[in-house]
Design an enzyme around this catalytic site. Structure first.
Site, short mmCIF file in Angstrom:
data_model
loop_
_atom_site.label_atom_id
_atom_site.label_comp_id
_atom_site.label_asym_id
_atom_site.label_seq_id
_atom_site.Cartn_x
_atom_site.Cartn_y
_atom_site.Cartn_z
NE ARG A 1 -5.98 1.92 -0.36
CZ ARG A 1 -5.92 3.09 0.25
NH1 ARG A 1 -4.78 3.51 0.79
NH2 ARG A 1 -6.98 3.83 0.35
CG LEU B 1 -17.44 5.81 11.04
CD1 LEU B 1 -18.23 5.99 12.33
CD2 LEU B 1 -17.85 6.85 10.00
N GLY B 2 -12.63 6.05 9.82
CA GLY B 2 -11.22 6.10 10.22
C GLY B 2 -10.80 7.55 10.20
CG ASN B 3 -7.13 10.66 9.97
OD1 ASN B 3 -7.81 11.42 10.67
ND2 ASN B 3 -5.98 11.02 9.44
CD GLU C 1 -8.83 -0.43 3.84
OE1 GLU C 1 -8.45 -0.04 4.97
OE2 GLU C 1 -8.99 0.34 2.90
CD GLU D 1 -12.06 -1.98 13.00
OE1 GLU D 1 -11.09 -2.35 13.69
OE2 GLU D 1 -12.01 -1.92 11.76
CG ASN D 2 -10.80 0.88 18.22
OD1 ASN D 2 -10.70 -0.21 18.76
ND2 ASN D 2 -10.15 1.18 17.11
CG ASP E 1 -6.66 10.11 18.13
OD1 ASP E 1 -7.69 9.57 18.62
OD2 ASP E 1 -5.60 9.50 17.94
CG HIS F 1 -12.54 4.31 2.62
ND1 HIS F 1 -13.23 5.31 3.26
CD2 HIS F 1 -11.23 4.53 2.88
CE1 HIS F 1 -12.37 6.12 3.87
NE2 HIS F 1 -11.15 5.67 3.64
CG ASN G 1 -1.84 1.13 1.31
OD1 ASN G 1 -1.75 2.06 0.52
ND2 ASN G 1 -2.75 1.08 2.28
NE ARG H 1 -9.25 13.13 3.33
CZ ARG H 1 -9.29 11.82 3.12
NH1 ARG H 1 -10.36 11.26 2.58
NH2 ARG H 1 -8.28 11.06 3.46
#
Ligand code: AMP
Length: 402
Positions: free
Chosen positions: A94, A212-214, A387, A336-337, A285, A183, A10, A244
């Site tokens: 990727r 839902l990540g960065n 991924e 996830e968290n 974060d 994604h 990647n 973003r």
């Protein structure tokens, strides 16, 4: 001996993430990251997972992606898993943008590389690094198949009414302006796993997948096919992200140009790098935002509320697009968290059949799991994304079928 290993690469603009996966048992043999490529402070973090050798670090300038991949190859060779290993079946890359033509995992040849390069204007941050990664890997192992797996591929099934912007068709077509979505590898993997969790075939379920990540994106998946997704021409559209803005009135761009005298590049940088959670409260974060909220920080609270408000709008919109929904599925770093994000996102949606069980939601874990109460008409699930494994699966399936 049939080779069963896949090296997944990647390549980002200044980094290369990699995993060596054995498809015989889906085990990870090594993982790592080369970062800050091109800078004096480059670093390579390498972790062999087979044989228990422990993590290793290299510091010092990696001049370019070529140098980075060579260093990766050396580390793998030191563990007896080098690129010359006869057990290596394929290198899976990727690639962020495949456009309208590259919509399935594809064996890379010159024509494919040219097409990925042709798409650089619509993916200026990503496709150049992806091309470099492929070329370097080809140079290191010219005889080995290289497969490109596209972030846009899963969304290429979107119907025209979801993929087109309502702008002049000729202008749009002349410049390839349409909604591609990103994604996709994650949305594909997670929707398959969610169907498994529900005990159904992917063709039997309608899902709202929230990655839902960065970076963050939502998709409406009907029977395993993408029906709509929140990212568009670029990964800027849609949800509020780490840095973003997501959806915005396009006139904001003209306004900032005319009134604030900002250039196109400055607005581009503002919306991509200095907006979202970071722009709203100075932190991108979610853990830090939650800490600040606990201390009564108003800016962090507002950033969280805006993030959740947008998420809810997409859940509602995709519910309407699908008509019936079997599950809302959360994935990636935040999804996830962060139990508070999941709870807030579905709060007040009982009329839609949506609820989370407080205990199940707070429980945590690395496995795919349901967090809705047993009576819920629409399930809520947490499904960790993978991924790299999906890229390995798709790359390996392609070479195995030849
Ligand atoms: P990703 O892009 O999928 O790697 O997600 C990265 C983001 O996940 C980080 O920027 C954090 O905001 C978020 N994240 C990671 N761990 C947690 C956590 N335990 N609680 C809340 N957010 C988290």
């Amino acid at each position: 001996m049939t080779p069963t290993r896949v090296l997944v690469l990647n390549s980002g603009s200044s980094s290369v993430k990699y995993q060596l996966i054995d498809m015989a048992d889906r085990s990870r043999l090594a993982v790592g990251l080369a970062e800050r490529i091109g800078e004096e402070t480059s670093a390579l973090h390498h972790e062999p997972l087979a044989g228990g050798g422990g993590k290793r670090e290299r510091h010092g300038r990696l001049a370019d992606h070529d140098a980075a991949l060579e260093a990766v190859a050396e580390e793998l060779a030191a563990d007896g898993m080098g690129l010359d290993s006869p057990e290596l079946a394929v290198i899976g890359h990727r690639v962020v943008h495949g456009g309208l033509k590259l919509t399935v995992p594809t064996l890379v040849d010159d024509a494919v590389l040219k097409e990925i390069e042709r798409l650089i204007p619509v993916a200026p941050l990503h496709n150049p690094a992806n091309v470099t990664g492929i070329r370097t890997a080809q140079r290191l192992r010219p005889d080995l198949p290289q497969v490109a797996v596209f972030d846009t591929a899963f969304h290429s099934a979107m119907p025209e009414h979801a993929a087109r912007y309502a702008i002049d068709v000729e202008t749009a077509d002349a410049h390839r302006v349409r909604r591609y979505g990103f994604h996709g590898t994650s949305h594909a993997y997670v929707s398959r796993k969610a169907a498994e969790l529900l005990g159904k075939d992917p063709s039997e379920v309608n899902l709202i997948v929230l990655h839902l990540g960065n970076g963050a994106s939502a998709s409406a998946v009907r029977g395993g096919r993408c029906e709509d997704t929140s990212m568009g021409l670029t990964p800027l559209e849609g949800l509020v992200m780490g840095t973003r803005s997501g959806d915005i009135d396009p006139a904001v761009v003209f306004h900032l140009g005319r009134v604030a005298g900002m250039s196109m590049d400055e607005v581009d940088e503002l919306l991509n790098k200095r907006s979202g959670l970071l722009g709203l409260c100075g932190d991108n974060d979610m853990r830090q935002i939650r800490r600040r909220m606990a201390e009564g920080d108003a800016a962090a609270r507002l950033a969280f509320d805006i993030y959740i408000h947008r998420l809810k709008k997409y859940i509602g919109a995709y519910y309407a697009v699908l008509g019936t929904v079997d599950a809302v599925v959360f994935t990636a770093g935040v999804g996830e968290n962060s139990a508070p994000v999941r709870e807030a996102a579905v709060a007040g949606l009982a009329e839609l059949g949506l609820a989370v069980d407080g205990e199940l939601n707070a429980a945590g874990g690395k496995e795919a799991r349901l967090i809705s109460p047993s009576y819920a008409r629409v399930k809520v699930a947490v499904v960790p994304t993978d991924e790299e494994l999906e890229i390995a699966e798709q790359s390996y399936a392609l070479v195995a079928s030849r």
